[in-house]
Design a protein around this motif. Structure first.
Motif, PDB file in Angstrom:
ATOM      1  N   UNK A 169      -3.747   6.450   4.783  1.00  0.00           N
ATOM      2  CA  UNK A 169      -3.075   5.533   5.698  1.00  0.00           C
ATOM      3  C   UNK A 169      -2.939   4.144   5.091  1.00  0.00           C
ATOM      4  N   UNK A 170      -4.039   3.662   4.522  1.00  0.00           N
ATOM      5  CA  UNK A 170      -4.021   2.304   3.969  1.00  0.00           C
ATOM      6  C   UNK A 170      -3.010   2.179   2.824  1.00  0.00           C
ATOM      7  N   UNK A 171      -2.961   3.198   1.980  1.00  0.00           N
ATOM      8  CA  UNK A 171      -2.056   3.143   0.820  1.00  0.00           C
ATOM      9  C   UNK A 171      -0.608   3.384   1.251  1.00  0.00           C
ATOM     10  N   UNK A 172      -0.442   4.282   2.224  1.00  0.00           N
ATOM     11  CA  UNK A 172       0.913   4.711   2.566  1.00  0.00           C
ATOM     12  C   UNK A 172       1.650   3.849   3.558  1.00  0.00           C
ATOM     13  N   UNK A 173       0.922   3.088   4.363  1.00  0.00           N
ATOM     14  CA  UNK A 173       1.571   2.357   5.464  1.00  0.00           C
ATOM     15  C   UNK A 173       2.816   1.592   5.003  1.00  0.00           C
ATOM     16  N   UNK A 174       2.656   0.765   4.004  1.00  0.00           N
ATOM     17  CA  UNK A 174       3.838   0.013   3.547  1.00  0.00           C
ATOM     18  C   UNK A 174       4.725   0.870   2.635  1.00  0.00           C
ATOM     19  N   UNK A 175       4.119   1.520   1.656  1.00  0.00           N
ATOM     20  CA  UNK A 175       4.913   2.230   0.641  1.00  0.00           C
ATOM     21  C   UNK A 175       5.807   3.315   1.237  1.00  0.00           C
TER      22      UNK A 175
END
Ligand SMILES: [Zn+2]
Length: 267
Positions: A169-175
């Motif tokens: 979640x932390x890595x994917x939220x923006x990307x």
């Protein structure tokens, strides 16, 4: 070789070096992602990406540096028209923009890939949520954060995503949201450059096109982001409006044509 031909050859060379650095970064990044898909420190990928970013920015900066130092005067000195010189310059500027966008997109693509790989691994490792009170088992809900549900017996049941799911979640939220809005992002970049590139004062139609492109981008981006942060889905129009506020205040309101038209906000 005439200056114009040298310029063309130089631009081709910059383009292909930029492509090569990106292709290498993609291959290295993917190999690294495979090694941390199921967990582990992914900071080395961020470090790798920032080193690549600097190399790419150096290549991009070479375009206009070279133009000013060696090309601009040489083209005129060889008897070419000012129009021809301007067209050659515009070619360099356009390539610079294209490479800048490709650099941003590379980082987005790799972080999104890492997030997807982690999400898959986290999904595969999901275990049922069990009610401590009656023992009923539930399929874990979609969430990257702690969720409290009510069991049929009335007792509260908590789903606490593991480290891997949380990091997906932390890595994917923006990307991942950025990737979902790729088409709108490209249109927004174009509208932004068109408005900034115009002679001052910026004409109203360019400001409005820029505004519309930003609104379209935020809509798409936030719709995707709501998968990670569900509260963003509650009032999408308000969320877009919040993100436009700064542009309205610090950019649009500073523009003569915008004020003269009565600050015609579309949202
Ligand atoms: Zn229960």
């Amino acid at each position: 070789m005439p200056a114009l031909a040298r310029w063309d050859a130089f631009l081709t060379q910059i383009r292909s070096r930029h492509e090569q650095v990106r292709a290498d970064a993609l291959a290295n990044g993917r190999a690294f992602i495979a090694s941390v898909a199921a967990g582990g420190d992914y900071q080395p990928l961020s470090h790798q990406l920032s080193a690549v970013k600097h190399r790419l920015q150096d290549l991009e900066a070479k375009i206009m540096d070279t133009w000013h130092a060696q090309v601009d005067d040489a083209i005129l000195a060889e008897g070419n028209s000012v129009e021809r010189r301007d067209a050659a310059c515009a070619q360099g500027v356009a390539l610079g923009h294209q490479l800048e966008d490709a650099r941003d997109d590379l980082e987005t693509a790799l972080m999104a890939e890492l997030a997807r790989a982690r999400y898959q691994a986290a999904q595969a490792a999901l275990v049922p949520v069990v009610c401590a009170s009656c023992g009923a088992a539930y399929q874990p809900p979609h969430s990257f954060r702690l969720i409290e549900m009510a069991c049929t017996c009335g007792a509260p049941v908590r789903y606490d995503p593991d480290e891997l799911m949380r990091s997906a979640g932390a890595i994917g939220t923006h990307a991942i949201s950025q990737e979902a809005a790729a088409a709108e992002l490209a249109a927004m970049r174009a509208a932004d450059r068109a408005a900034r590139g115009a002679r001052s004062p910026t004409p109203l139609h360019l400001l409005q096109a820029w505004e519309a492109a930003q609104i379209a981008y935020w809509r798409r981006y936030l719709a995707a982001r709501a998968w990670f942060e569900p509260e963003l889905g509650r009032d999408p129009a308000l969320e877009v409006k919040k993100r436009m506020e700064q542009w309205y205040q610090y950019t649009a309101d500073q523009e003569e044509a915008w004020r003269a038209a009565g600050r015609p906000r579309a949202i």
